[in-house]
Scaffold this active site. Structure first.
Site, short mmCIF file in Angstrom:
data_model
loop_
_atom_site.label_atom_id
_atom_site.label_comp_id
_atom_site.label_asym_id
_atom_site.label_seq_id
_atom_site.Cartn_x
_atom_site.Cartn_y
_atom_site.Cartn_z
N ASP A 1 3.79 3.71 5.84
CA ASP A 1 3.48 3.95 4.74
C ASP A 1 4.29 4.23 3.40
O ASP A 1 5.12 4.89 3.76
CB ASP A 1 2.26 4.29 4.61
CG ASP A 1 1.55 3.22 3.63
OD1 ASP A 1 1.07 2.08 3.10
OD2 ASP A 1 1.23 4.04 2.62
N SER A 2 3.90 3.40 2.17
CA SER A 2 4.78 4.16 1.24
C SER A 2 4.28 5.41 0.76
O SER A 2 4.42 6.25 -0.11
CB SER A 2 4.36 3.51 -0.39
OG SER A 2 3.21 2.78 -0.07
N CYS B 1 1.89 -0.45 4.87
CA CYS B 1 2.12 -1.16 4.25
C CYS B 1 2.04 -2.21 3.55
O CYS B 1 3.41 -3.14 4.09
CB CYS B 1 3.55 -0.41 3.54
SG CYS B 1 3.60 -0.28 1.61
N GLU C 1 -7.05 6.26 -5.42
CA GLU C 1 -6.40 7.63 -4.95
C GLU C 1 -7.20 8.74 -5.82
O GLU C 1 -7.15 9.95 -5.79
CB GLU C 1 -5.21 7.89 -5.18
CG GLU C 1 -4.06 6.87 -4.61
CD GLU C 1 -2.51 7.19 -4.04
OE1 GLU C 1 -1.84 7.68 -4.57
OE2 GLU C 1 -1.75 6.49 -3.42
N CYS D 1 -3.86 -4.61 0.74
CA CYS D 1 -2.77 -3.57 0.55
C CYS D 1 -3.97 -2.60 1.81
O CYS D 1 -4.82 -1.99 1.00
CB CYS D 1 -3.53 -3.63 -1.26
SG CYS D 1 -3.24 -1.42 -1.49
N HIS E 1 -4.89 0.37 1.42
CA HIS E 1 -5.73 1.29 -0.14
C HIS E 1 -7.36 1.08 -0.39
O HIS E 1 -8.60 1.40 -0.65
CB HIS E 1 -5.38 1.73 -1.77
CG HIS E 1 -4.21 2.42 -1.77
ND1 HIS E 1 -3.24 2.67 -0.77
CD2 HIS E 1 -4.20 3.88 -2.26
CE1 HIS E 1 -1.71 3.54 -0.93
NE2 HIS E 1 -3.15 4.06 -2.14
N1 DGL Z 1 0.71 0.68 0.79
C1 DGL Z 1 1.01 -0.12 -0.54
C2 DGL Z 1 0.68 -1.74 0.23
O1 DGL Z 1 -0.38 -2.02 1.16
C3 DGL Z 1 0.01 0.44 -1.49
C4 DGL Z 1 0.50 1.83 -2.00
C5 DGL Z 1 1.55 1.40 -3.21
O2 DGL Z 1 2.09 0.95 -3.69
O3 DGL Z 1 2.80 2.00 -2.79
O4 DGL Z 1 0.80 -2.81 -0.70
#
Ligand code: DGL
Length: 291
Positions: A35-36, A98, A177, A209, A211
């Site tokens: 993930d990012s 992600c 976050e 997403c 989050h």
């Molecule tokens: N993990 C990213 C997603 O699912 C969200 C966070 C980001 O923008 O890096 O799109």
């Protein structure tokens, strides 16, 4: 001096170890999840529940998050660096948790990987198409995910008649976050983002997403319980479990699994916020530098 029963116990352990080693040459290898940043822990959480014996190596690019507002070229480059890192960890399966990377870099990741690669978009699209009755499906995600049109494409491949209404929601990631899951500011932002999608009378909403599963109760409240929410983390765990079964990749060992969490920035923030995403304490967090 060891008691006879202790010695017998140790021999048993040794035999189990040798047997597991023989049976698990492939299957004990970890699942690599990436993930990012922190968000992919929602996927790890679902995987831990769904596949409780699987070892997991997670990589979160905390030094370079967020990806959702970056260019396609940058996201691709970062995604390939993470893929290389996890392949060096000898993973048996890669999961792109992600949505942004899945939307933009999935093909490049697959081209590089000798092991199977799963991504969240196809998994969520499939569930959305299965669950919708009206064929009006809403999708919310980061700007990169929505601009890529990846969800609409995946949904239309499964059902040409489905109507997809997408909305980029760049403010949700920082709000989550911050831990503002039911803060008045988050509610206001959510009402604003969801208004145009709800106006199209969608009966299914894809939370596209990592989050967004943490905002599920708020979304449920705003949409009045009329809309089915598709949680991409749960969808991912279901698809991973199916693939593991189908390819006989399931860990046959029954020891407690090993979890390793790697991040690209100092782990303090990941450790504290990550526990909210994971729903439990984070055991081993290591900082690594990507080349
Ligand atoms: N993990 C990213 C997603 O699912 C969200 C966070 C980001 O923008 O890096 O799109």
């Amino acid at each position: 001096m060891l008691l006879l029963s202790e010695t017998a116990g140790k021999v048993d352990d040794l035999m189990i170890g040798i047997r597991e080693k023989r049976m698990n040459i492939q299957t004990h290898r970890a699942i690599g999840v990436f993930d990012s940043g922190i968000g992919g822990l929602t996927v790890v959480r679902s995987l831990m529940e769904r596949l409780p014996f699987e070892n997991i190596v997670y990589f979160g690019d905390t030094a370079r998050v967020p990806y959702g507002i970056k260019s396609v070229e940058t996201i691709n480059r970062y995604a390939l660096q993470i893929t290389e890192f996890l392949l060096k960890k000898d993973v048996k399966l890669l999961i792109v948790a992600c949505n942004t990377m899945a939307a933009v870099a999935y093909q490049a990741i697959r081209d590089l990987s000798p092991v199977p690669v799963l991504e969240v978009i196809e998994a969520s699209a499939k569930i959305a198409v299965d669950r919708t009755r009206s064929k009006a499906i809403g999708v919310i995600g980061t700007p990169a995910t929505i601009n890529s049109n990846a969800y609409a494409r995946a949904i239309h491949l499964l059902d040409r008649d489905a109507k997809v209404f997408s909305q980029a929601c760049p403010l949700f990631v920082p709000l989550v976050e911050e831990g503002w899951f039911d803060h008045p500011a988050t509610r206001l932002v959510a009402e604003e983002y969801l208004k145009p999608v709800m106006a199209e009378r969608v009966d299914t909403l894809v939370l596209g997403c990592t989050h967004y599963p943490l905002l599920k109760p708020l979304f449920q409240d705003i949409t009045g319980g009329q809309v089915r929410l598709i949680d991409s983390a749960e969808a991912m765990a279901d698809i991973a479990a199916d693939l593991i079964k189908q390819k006989n990749l399931g860990n046959t060992g029954r020891r407690p699994p090993e979890y390793l969490f790697c991040v690209s920035d100092v782990p303090y923030r990941f450790q504290t916020i990550g526990e909210r995403f994971l729903g439990r304490t984070l055991p081993r967090v290591e900082m690594v530098r990507l080349q």
